[in-house]
Design an enzyme around this catalytic site. Structure first.
Site, short mmCIF file in Angstrom:
data_model
loop_
_atom_site.label_atom_id
_atom_site.label_comp_id
_atom_site.label_asym_id
_atom_site.label_seq_id
_atom_site.Cartn_x
_atom_site.Cartn_y
_atom_site.Cartn_z
N LYS A 140 0.83 -1.20 0.00
CA LYS A 140 0.00 0.00 0.00
C LYS A 140 0.87 1.26 0.00
O LYS A 140 0.61 2.21 -0.74
CB LYS A 140 -0.89 0.02 1.26
CG LYS A 140 -1.78 1.24 1.36
CD LYS A 140 -2.35 1.43 2.74
CE LYS A 140 -1.32 2.01 3.70
NZ LYS A 140 -1.88 2.75 4.83
N ASN A 141 1.91 1.26 0.81
CA ASN A 141 2.72 2.47 0.95
C ASN A 141 3.60 2.74 -0.27
O ASN A 141 4.24 3.79 -0.35
CB ASN A 141 3.60 2.36 2.20
CG ASN A 141 2.78 2.49 3.47
OD1 ASN A 141 1.64 2.97 3.44
ND2 ASN A 141 3.33 2.05 4.58
N CYS A 189 -4.14 7.97 10.15
CA CYS A 189 -4.08 7.47 11.53
C CYS A 189 -3.66 8.58 12.49
O CYS A 189 -2.77 9.37 12.19
CB CYS A 189 -3.08 6.33 11.63
SG CYS A 189 -3.64 4.78 10.91
N ARG A 198 2.36 14.89 12.29
CA ARG A 198 3.06 14.62 11.04
C ARG A 198 2.87 15.82 10.12
O ARG A 198 2.12 15.78 9.15
CB ARG A 198 2.55 13.33 10.38
CG ARG A 198 2.86 12.10 11.20
CD ARG A 198 2.54 10.83 10.45
NE ARG A 198 1.12 10.58 10.39
CZ ARG A 198 0.58 9.53 9.79
NH1 ARG A 198 1.35 8.68 9.17
NH2 ARG A 198 -0.72 9.35 9.80
N ASP A 258 6.43 1.04 11.71
CA ASP A 258 5.21 0.31 11.34
C ASP A 258 5.20 -1.14 11.84
O ASP A 258 4.19 -1.83 11.68
CB ASP A 258 5.02 0.33 9.82
CG ASP A 258 4.36 1.60 9.33
OD1 ASP A 258 3.89 2.39 10.17
OD2 ASP A 258 4.32 1.83 8.10
N ARG A 289 -7.59 -0.59 6.15
CA ARG A 289 -6.82 0.36 5.36
C ARG A 289 -5.46 -0.20 4.95
O ARG A 289 -4.83 0.32 4.04
CB ARG A 289 -6.60 1.66 6.14
CG ARG A 289 -7.87 2.50 6.34
CD ARG A 289 -7.54 3.80 7.08
NE ARG A 289 -6.38 4.44 6.49
CZ ARG A 289 -5.28 4.77 7.17
NH1 ARG A 289 -5.20 4.54 8.46
NH2 ARG A 289 -4.26 5.34 6.57
#
Length: 421
Positions: free
Chosen positions: A22-23, A117, A122, A307, A399
């Site tokens: 996903k990233n 999230c 951030r 993560d 997600r």
């Protein structure tokens, strides 16, 4: 609202395929805005964030076709609306990644401040300062970032005072079409940044230093469409490896890579796992043993990834001995500790440091997910707990993990999705 019901006690055993990252997929989808021709992006995971990014591109005017294997053809030549609206951006932080490509290709972008999230502060100031260094004019108005450029962006030498994955990705994409040379110092080196750069190079970009902290981009006048396959998801890979280790199991994960998970594999071996790897697979075998507690400290790649911190915290909760986990990236990312303690874990929290004294078993409880990776840690805890654990608010986990209950079922877990009436 869906929940996951997990009956703990099963030892994970079996084989599954790892999905695309996903990233990596999200910035590559944003990069399709740069192409003067159709882009074909393959191996995308079927996740809510990917669907949201596609909806965002479509609402701006991109022509999108999706096949049954989640291979997507995107043609951004019809883009006429340069606004990323709040209604789509609020659920997904990666929406900010359309800012750089839109500005570089069309000279204008209006992007709502992002959601995502709630794991800590951030800020996007580095994204904005980098674009301003390339000549962009930026103002913040009513929750939107409104950026303009007078002609092409100009190459610049820019030092990022904090390592930022999203900032690096946004600025690389903007620099790919800028006039002249851009040098990005203190750039993120994460594999997903490398994957984006490789995709841009396949589109015709000129980038050197890929995988290092200094990226040099010689801007070109245009980029072409290409076919690109997204890399495997290293965090999904690591999550299933940790889940197997926590349960004393044996799993083989296919369509993934070990070379992007060295810090995680090292810690799993410290925990007592026997790990073997091939070109596109990783096998973990705990031989039925309880894991040993490990100490870890998160930091930018190639160090231990933030993560994966929550998943290791859950494994440490049932490990032999005492392990210390230090989170250095996000200030709120040990929030899962409170739910783990409700399940019988023995975790003392002191700021960004968690001292975890392993217990033989956790006890099932209704728990509530608070962010994506914290959700994964609660699922792991449910797998090793006595009784039935009900994990609420699993829209967070949806997600980031494609078909998580199906994949865990294939590995022998007792898990099912419960849909609230």
């Amino acid at each position: 609202m869906d929940k996951l019901l997990i009956q703990g006690g099963a030892r994970l055993n079996g084989e599954i395929r790892i999905s695309g990252a996903k990233n990596s997929g999200l910035p590559i989808l944003a990069a399709t805005l740069l192409a003067e021709g159709p882009m074909h992006v393959c191996n995308l995971p079927h996740l809510n964030d990917i669907t949201t990014m596609l909806a965002l591109l479509r609402c701006m005017g991109a022509d999108i076709t999706i096949d049954e294997k989640m291979c997507v053809e995107i043609n951004a030549c019809g883009i006429e609306d340069y606004t990323a609206p709040y209604e789509l951006v609020k659920t997904m932080r990666a929406s900010i990644l359309v800012l750089g490509p839109m500005l570089a290709r069309f000279g204008e972008a209006n992007v709502s401040f992002p959601g995502g999230c709630a794991i800590g502060s951030r800020p996007v100031d580095i994204h904005l300062r980098g674009l301003e260094a390339m000549g962009a004019e930026i103002e913040v108005d009513q929750g939107y970032i409104r950026a303009r450029s007078n002609g092409r962006l100009k190459g610049a030498h820019f030092f990022m005072d904090t390592v930022t994955v999203g900032g690096t990705e946004n600025l690389v994409m903007a620099a790919a079409l800028a006039e002249g040379r851009t040098v990005l110092e203190n750039a993120a080196r994460e594999p997903e940044v490398v994957d984006l750069c490789d995709c841009l190079v396949a589109m015709g970009a000129k980038i050197s230093g890929i995988g290092t902290a200094t990226l040099t981009i010689d801007g070109v006048e245009s980029l072409k469409g290409c076919t690109y396959r997204v890399m495997p998801d290293r965090i999904e890979t690591g999550t299933y490896l940790v889940a197997a280790a926590a349960t004393g199991g044996k799993v083989k994960l296919k369509d993934t890579r070990a070379d992007i998970l060295e810090a995680v594999i090292l810690k799993l071996e410290e925990a007592g796992a026997e790990i073997t790897c091939g070109e596109d697979w990783i096998e973990l075998d705990m031989k039925g043993k309880r894991p040993k507690a490990v100490n870890l400290k998160t930091a930018p790649y190639p160090a231990f990834p933030t993560d994966m911190q929550a998943q290791f915290t859950a494994m440490n909760a049932v490990a032999e001995g005492v392990g210390t986990v230090i989170e250095t990236i996000f200030e709120n990312r040990l929030i899962q500790v409170h739910e783990l303690n409700r399940m019988g874990a023995n975790i003392a929290l002191d700021g960004n440091r968690a001292m975890i004294t392993g217990v033989p078993k956790l006890k099932a409880a209704p728990v509530m997910a608070s962010d994506l990776r914290a959700s994964a840690s609660l699922v792991i805890a449910g797998l090793v707990a006595e009784g039935d654990t009900l994990v609420d608010r699993i829209y967070h986990i949806d997600r980031g993990y494609e078909c998580i209950e199906e994949k865990l079922l294939m590995l022998g877990a007792n898990i099912r999705r419960v849909t609230a009436k």
